[in-house]
Write an enzyme that holds these catalytic residues in place. Structure first.
Site, mmCIF file in Angstrom:
data_model
loop_
_atom_site.group_PDB
_atom_site.id
_atom_site.type_symbol
_atom_site.label_atom_id
_atom_site.label_comp_id
_atom_site.label_asym_id
_atom_site.label_seq_id
_atom_site.Cartn_x
_atom_site.Cartn_y
_atom_site.Cartn_z
ATOM 1 C CG ASP A 131 -0.554 34.912 23.531
ATOM 2 O OD1 ASP A 131 0.009 34.526 22.504
ATOM 3 O OD2 ASP A 131 -1.766 34.784 23.738
ATOM 4 C CB CYS A 185 -6.713 13.227 29.289
ATOM 5 S SG CYS A 185 -6.576 15.005 29.060
ATOM 6 C CB CYS A 195 -15.606 20.844 20.410
ATOM 7 S SG CYS A 195 -15.202 22.090 19.158
ATOM 8 C CB CYS A 211 -11.185 27.106 17.391
ATOM 9 S SG CYS A 211 -11.366 27.526 19.126
ATOM 10 C CB CYS A 245 -15.359 29.189 22.475
ATOM 11 S SG CYS A 245 -16.092 27.583 22.837
ATOM 12 C CB CYS A 248 -13.000 22.342 24.978
ATOM 13 S SG CYS A 248 -11.883 23.691 24.590
ATOM 14 C CB CYS A 252 -12.028 20.184 31.386
ATOM 15 S SG CYS A 252 -10.601 19.245 31.968
HETATM 16 C C1 B12 Z 1 -2.732 30.248 17.976
HETATM 17 C C2 B12 Z 1 -3.416 30.215 19.332
HETATM 18 C C3 B12 Z 1 -4.788 29.972 19.374
HETATM 19 C C4 B12 Z 1 -5.573 29.535 18.141
HETATM 20 C C5 B12 Z 1 -5.257 28.055 17.837
HETATM 21 C C6 B12 Z 1 -5.408 27.136 19.055
HETATM 22 C C7 B12 Z 1 -4.361 26.063 19.193
HETATM 23 N N1 B12 Z 1 -4.679 25.058 19.962
HETATM 24 O O1 B12 Z 1 -3.269 26.137 18.621
HETATM 25 C C8 B12 Z 1 -7.037 29.831 18.579
HETATM 26 C C9 B12 Z 1 -7.414 31.232 18.122
HETATM 27 C C10 B12 Z 1 -8.095 28.869 18.050
HETATM 28 C C11 B12 Z 1 -6.885 29.816 20.093
HETATM 29 C C12 B12 Z 1 -7.925 29.578 20.964
HETATM 30 C C13 B12 Z 1 -7.810 29.553 22.332
HETATM 31 N N2 B12 Z 1 -6.740 29.950 23.063
HETATM 32 CO CO1 B12 Z 1 -5.012 30.315 22.260
HETATM 33 N N3 B12 Z 1 -3.234 30.559 21.674
HETATM 34 C C14 B12 Z 1 -2.679 30.455 20.509
HETATM 35 C C15 B12 Z 1 -1.158 30.703 20.624
HETATM 36 C C16 B12 Z 1 -0.865 32.130 20.155
HETATM 37 C C17 B12 Z 1 -0.272 29.709 19.875
HETATM 38 C C18 B12 Z 1 -0.648 28.242 20.080
HETATM 39 C C19 B12 Z 1 0.157 27.342 19.175
HETATM 40 O O2 B12 Z 1 1.372 27.374 19.200
HETATM 41 N N4 B12 Z 1 -0.514 26.558 18.330
HETATM 42 C C20 B12 Z 1 0.158 25.697 17.391
HETATM 43 C C21 B12 Z 1 -0.238 24.255 17.634
HETATM 44 C C22 B12 Z 1 0.559 23.338 16.696
HETATM 45 O O3 B12 Z 1 0.165 24.004 18.963
HETATM 46 P P1 B12 Z 1 -0.727 23.224 20.018
HETATM 47 O O4 B12 Z 1 -2.159 23.466 19.840
HETATM 48 O O5 B12 Z 1 -0.145 23.427 21.329
HETATM 49 O O6 B12 Z 1 -0.437 21.797 19.403
HETATM 50 C C23 B12 Z 1 0.239 20.805 20.059
HETATM 51 C C24 B12 Z 1 -0.646 19.583 20.114
HETATM 52 O O7 B12 Z 1 -1.505 19.584 18.986
HETATM 53 C C25 B12 Z 1 0.372 18.507 20.104
HETATM 54 N N5 B12 Z 1 0.096 17.401 19.210
HETATM 55 C C26 B12 Z 1 -0.035 17.391 17.887
HETATM 56 N N6 B12 Z 1 -0.238 16.140 17.447
HETATM 57 C C27 B12 Z 1 -0.226 15.359 18.538
HETATM 58 C C28 B12 Z 1 -0.380 14.003 18.675
HETATM 59 C C29 B12 Z 1 -0.290 13.452 19.966
HETATM 60 C C30 B12 Z 1 -0.435 11.994 20.077
HETATM 61 C C31 B12 Z 1 -0.051 14.270 21.094
HETATM 62 C C32 B12 Z 1 0.040 13.695 22.469
HETATM 63 C C33 B12 Z 1 0.068 15.664 20.939
HETATM 64 C C34 B12 Z 1 -0.012 16.166 19.662
HETATM 65 O O8 B12 Z 1 1.626 19.034 19.666
HETATM 66 C C35 B12 Z 1 1.437 20.350 19.215
HETATM 67 C C36 B12 Z 1 2.706 21.138 19.411
HETATM 68 O O9 B12 Z 1 3.123 21.109 20.761
HETATM 69 C C37 B12 Z 1 -0.940 30.527 22.186
HETATM 70 C C38 B12 Z 1 0.131 31.449 22.797
HETATM 71 C C39 B12 Z 1 1.521 30.943 22.545
HETATM 72 N N7 B12 Z 1 2.397 31.831 22.139
HETATM 73 O O10 B12 Z 1 1.803 29.772 22.739
HETATM 74 C C40 B12 Z 1 -2.336 30.835 22.768
HETATM 75 C C41 B12 Z 1 -2.814 29.993 23.956
HETATM 76 C C42 B12 Z 1 -2.557 28.543 23.634
HETATM 77 N N8 B12 Z 1 -4.235 30.219 23.973
HETATM 78 C C43 B12 Z 1 -4.769 30.253 25.147
HETATM 79 C C44 B12 Z 1 -6.153 30.349 25.411
HETATM 80 C C45 B12 Z 1 -6.571 30.725 26.809
HETATM 81 C C46 B12 Z 1 -7.072 30.082 24.385
HETATM 82 C C47 B12 Z 1 -8.592 29.903 24.534
HETATM 83 C C48 B12 Z 1 -9.018 29.153 25.787
HETATM 84 C C49 B12 Z 1 -9.241 31.309 24.500
HETATM 85 C C50 B12 Z 1 -10.744 31.308 24.522
HETATM 86 N N9 B12 Z 1 -11.385 31.139 25.667
HETATM 87 O O11 B12 Z 1 -11.363 31.486 23.510
HETATM 88 C C51 B12 Z 1 -8.938 29.118 23.244
HETATM 89 C C52 B12 Z 1 -8.832 27.591 23.477
HETATM 90 C C53 B12 Z 1 -8.988 26.776 22.210
HETATM 91 C C54 B12 Z 1 -8.310 25.417 22.306
HETATM 92 N N10 B12 Z 1 -9.029 24.396 22.720
HETATM 93 O O12 B12 Z 1 -7.099 25.314 22.028
HETATM 94 C C55 B12 Z 1 -3.721 30.089 26.242
HETATM 95 C C56 B12 Z 1 -3.822 28.667 26.827
HETATM 96 C C57 B12 Z 1 -3.585 28.600 28.325
HETATM 97 C C58 B12 Z 1 -3.626 27.167 28.785
HETATM 98 N N11 B12 Z 1 -4.069 26.935 30.015
HETATM 99 O O13 B12 Z 1 -3.248 26.254 28.088
HETATM 100 C C59 B12 Z 1 -2.382 30.390 25.432
HETATM 101 C C60 B12 Z 1 -1.169 29.582 25.884
HETATM 102 C C61 B12 Z 1 -2.129 31.910 25.585
HETATM 103 C C62 B12 Z 1 -1.466 32.254 26.899
HETATM 104 N N12 B12 Z 1 -0.233 32.700 26.877
HETATM 105 O O14 B12 Z 1 -2.019 32.099 27.966
HETATM 106 N N13 B12 Z 1 -5.594 30.030 20.466
HETATM 107 S S1 SF4 Z 2 -12.306 17.175 29.192
HETATM 108 FE FE1 SF4 Z 2 -10.347 17.593 30.246
HETATM 109 S S2 SF4 Z 2 -9.764 15.615 31.171
HETATM 110 FE FE2 SF4 Z 2 -11.335 15.205 29.656
HETATM 111 S S3 SF4 Z 2 -10.178 14.699 27.799
HETATM 112 FE FE3 SF4 Z 2 -10.673 16.868 27.697
HETATM 113 S S4 SF4 Z 2 -8.896 17.880 28.545
HETATM 114 FE FE4 SF4 Z 2 -8.754 15.735 29.187
HETATM 115 S S1 SF4 Z 3 -12.718 26.664 22.393
HETATM 116 FE FE1 SF4 Z 3 -12.789 24.436 22.530
HETATM 117 S S2 SF4 Z 3 -14.979 23.910 22.483
HETATM 118 FE FE2 SF4 Z 3 -14.794 26.021 21.794
HETATM 119 S S3 SF4 Z 3 -14.729 25.799 19.554
HETATM 120 FE FE3 SF4 Z 3 -12.600 25.901 20.275
HETATM 121 S S4 SF4 Z 3 -11.976 23.772 20.549
HETATM 122 FE FE4 SF4 Z 3 -14.220 23.812 20.398
#
Ligand code: B12
Ligand code: SF4
Ligand code: SF4
Length: 316
Positions: A131, A185, A195, A211, A245, A248, A252
């Site tokens: 990260d 899922c 959420c 978020c 947070c 979510c 799960c």
């Molecule tokens: C920016 C970021 C955040 C941001 C934005 C979250 C996000 N989802 O992007 C914020 C601050 C909100 C955040 C929160 C959290 N994060 Co964060 N975050 C990151 C970071 C630095 C980049 C993620 C990223 O590239 N986002 C850009 C978007 C475009 O990517 P994406 O969400 O993966 O989007 C994909 C999907 O949307 C999909 N998609 C889009 N359209 C469609 C349509 C269809 C049909 C489909 C199938 C898919 C799809 O494609 C996109 C690109 O692959 C990564 C570390 C890293 N370098 O990767 C950690 C990371 C994702 N975070 C992590 C964690 C732990 C969290 C939290 C749980 C922390 C917490 N407890 O508060 C929360 C979870 C929130 C959530 N539900 O996502 C972990 C996740 C581990 C895991 N098991 O997946 C990571 C990987 C860090 C790590 N190295 O461990 N995070």
């Molecule tokens: S709660 Fe877990 S299994 Fe259910 S839709 Fe969300 S990510 Fe998928």
């Molecule tokens: S961590 Fe998950 S449940 Fe919490 S605000 Fe972000 S998307 Fe919603």
């Protein structure tokens, strides 16, 4: 030795170092992710996380981060705790932030794994990431067969749920590649329904700027008034979140398979889990330092945590 024996060697050493899963993918352009990341940024889903706009090309192609890169080694490190905060009405912090900052803990392990590769395999050029650079962690872990990206946008492992950190090595070494797995899922929508800020705007897409994790960790300004009262669990039980947070993930069904981690450094400092609501709201800088001096909570700092606590207080 050949790519197959290198792969077995690296997987065995990763396991010895405490990584729970290790998988390999060919280093190539992330074709599927590129338009999705572009849309996400164009729609300003990153809010004020300006760093997400940087290095767009590098983020999508590991060969732009490491010259001659051939493979991405993805690694998962479990942080699911065996103990939780004792008082339901106390402000909540994410499980990932209970102990020592994962960046420090995992960086050391990655360094050891790279050293091992140099010793056992030889002249391999590579870099370690946790990260810490523009790498799409989840996309690589998914390609390496370590899990699927769920509707909450986290990587989920079928045997152990989603409470894992993801890290990588990018190497100029050819390996035997793993295959992605299915999405399990199904028809479930529990994360979307739970959420409280409606940040999961459609299945698999999180609007980062909505978020709670963004508001409580990444946002440096005042938290917007329109999310007041929305930082609690959906059934409104207990207090709200003041650092990250887990909602979510907690809801799960796949996280029923989470098993406690074995990393001592992730254990909370003595007394943290027992903090009462009153103690949280009266926290001093001295107490903050005692609990969080080496924790990920330093990202928001004492001032940020106080802002988050006050935001909760104003709404409770
Ligand atoms: C920016 C970021 C955040 C941001 C934005 C979250 C996000 N989802 O992007 C914020 C601050 C909100 C955040 C929160 C959290 N994060 Co964060 N975050 C990151 C970071 C630095 C980049 C993620 C990223 O590239 N986002 C850009 C978007 C475009 O990517 P994406 O969400 O993966 O989007 C994909 C999907 O949307 C999909 N998609 C889009 N359209 C469609 C349509 C269809 C049909 C489909 C199938 C898919 C799809 O494609 C996109 C690109 O692959 C990564 C570390 C890293 N370098 O990767 C950690 C990371 C994702 N975070 C992590 C964690 C732990 C969290 C939290 C749980 C922390 C917490 N407890 O508060 C929360 C979870 C929130 C959530 N539900 O996502 C972990 C996740 C581990 C895991 N098991 O997946 C990571 C990987 C860090 C790590 N190295 O461990 N995070
Ligand atoms: S709660 Fe877990 S299994 Fe259910 S839709 Fe969300 S990510 Fe998928
Ligand atoms: S961590 Fe998950 S449940 Fe919490 S605000 Fe972000 S998307 Fe919603």
């Amino acid at each position: 030795m050949n790519p197959h024996s290198y792969s077995s060697l690296i997987k065995a050493e990763a396991q010895r170092l405490g990584f729970d899963f290790c998988g390999f993918a060919k280093a190539e352009f992330l074709e599927e992710e590129a338009p999705r990341l572009e849309q996400w940024l164009l729609q300003n889903r990153h809010g004020k996380m300006k760093y997400m706009e940087n290095y767009f090309d590098k983020r999508l192609d590991p060969r732009k981060l490491v010259d001659g890169a051939k493979s991405v080694v993805s690694l998962l490190y479990n942080y699911f705790p065996s103990q939780n905060q004792l008082h339901d009405d106390a402000p909540k912090i994410s499980k990932y932030a209970y102990g020592t900052d994962y960046h420090f803990v995992i960086k050391e392990k990655l360094k050891e794994l790279l050293d091992f590769i140099h010793e056992e395999i030889g002249d391999v050029h590579g870099r370690a990431f946790v990260d810490s650079a523009p790498v799409m962690d989840k996309a690589w872990a998914k390609k390496s067969g370590l899990g699927w990206v769920g509707k909450n946008s986290n990587l989920i492992n079928k045997n152990n749920g989603s409470f894992f950190f993801i890290a990588e090595l990018i190497l100029d070494l050819e390996l035997t590649y793993d295959s992605p797995i299915e999405d399990y899922c199904g028809t479930c929508t529990q994360c979307i329904d739970a959420c409280p800020t409606e940040a999961i705007i459609q299945p698999y897409v999180v609007d980062g700027s909505k978020c709670i994790s963004y508001f409580t960790i990444e946002l440096k300004d005042e938290i917007p008034a329109d999310v007041k009262g929305k930082f609690s669990n959906p059934d409104s039980s207990g207090s709200g979140w003041v650092f990250g947070c887990d909602i979510c993930q907690d809801v799960c069904p796949w996280n029923r398979f989470s098993k406690p981690h074995h990393e001592n450094q992730f254990n909370p400092k003595s007394g943290l889990m027992e903090m009462t609501k009153k103690q949280w709201h009266e926290i001093t800088e001295e107490v903050f330092k005692k609990f969080f001096h080496d924790s990920a909570v330093t990202r928001t700092g004492f001032k940020g945590l106080k802002r988050n606590l006050e935001f909760l207080n104003e709404t409770s």
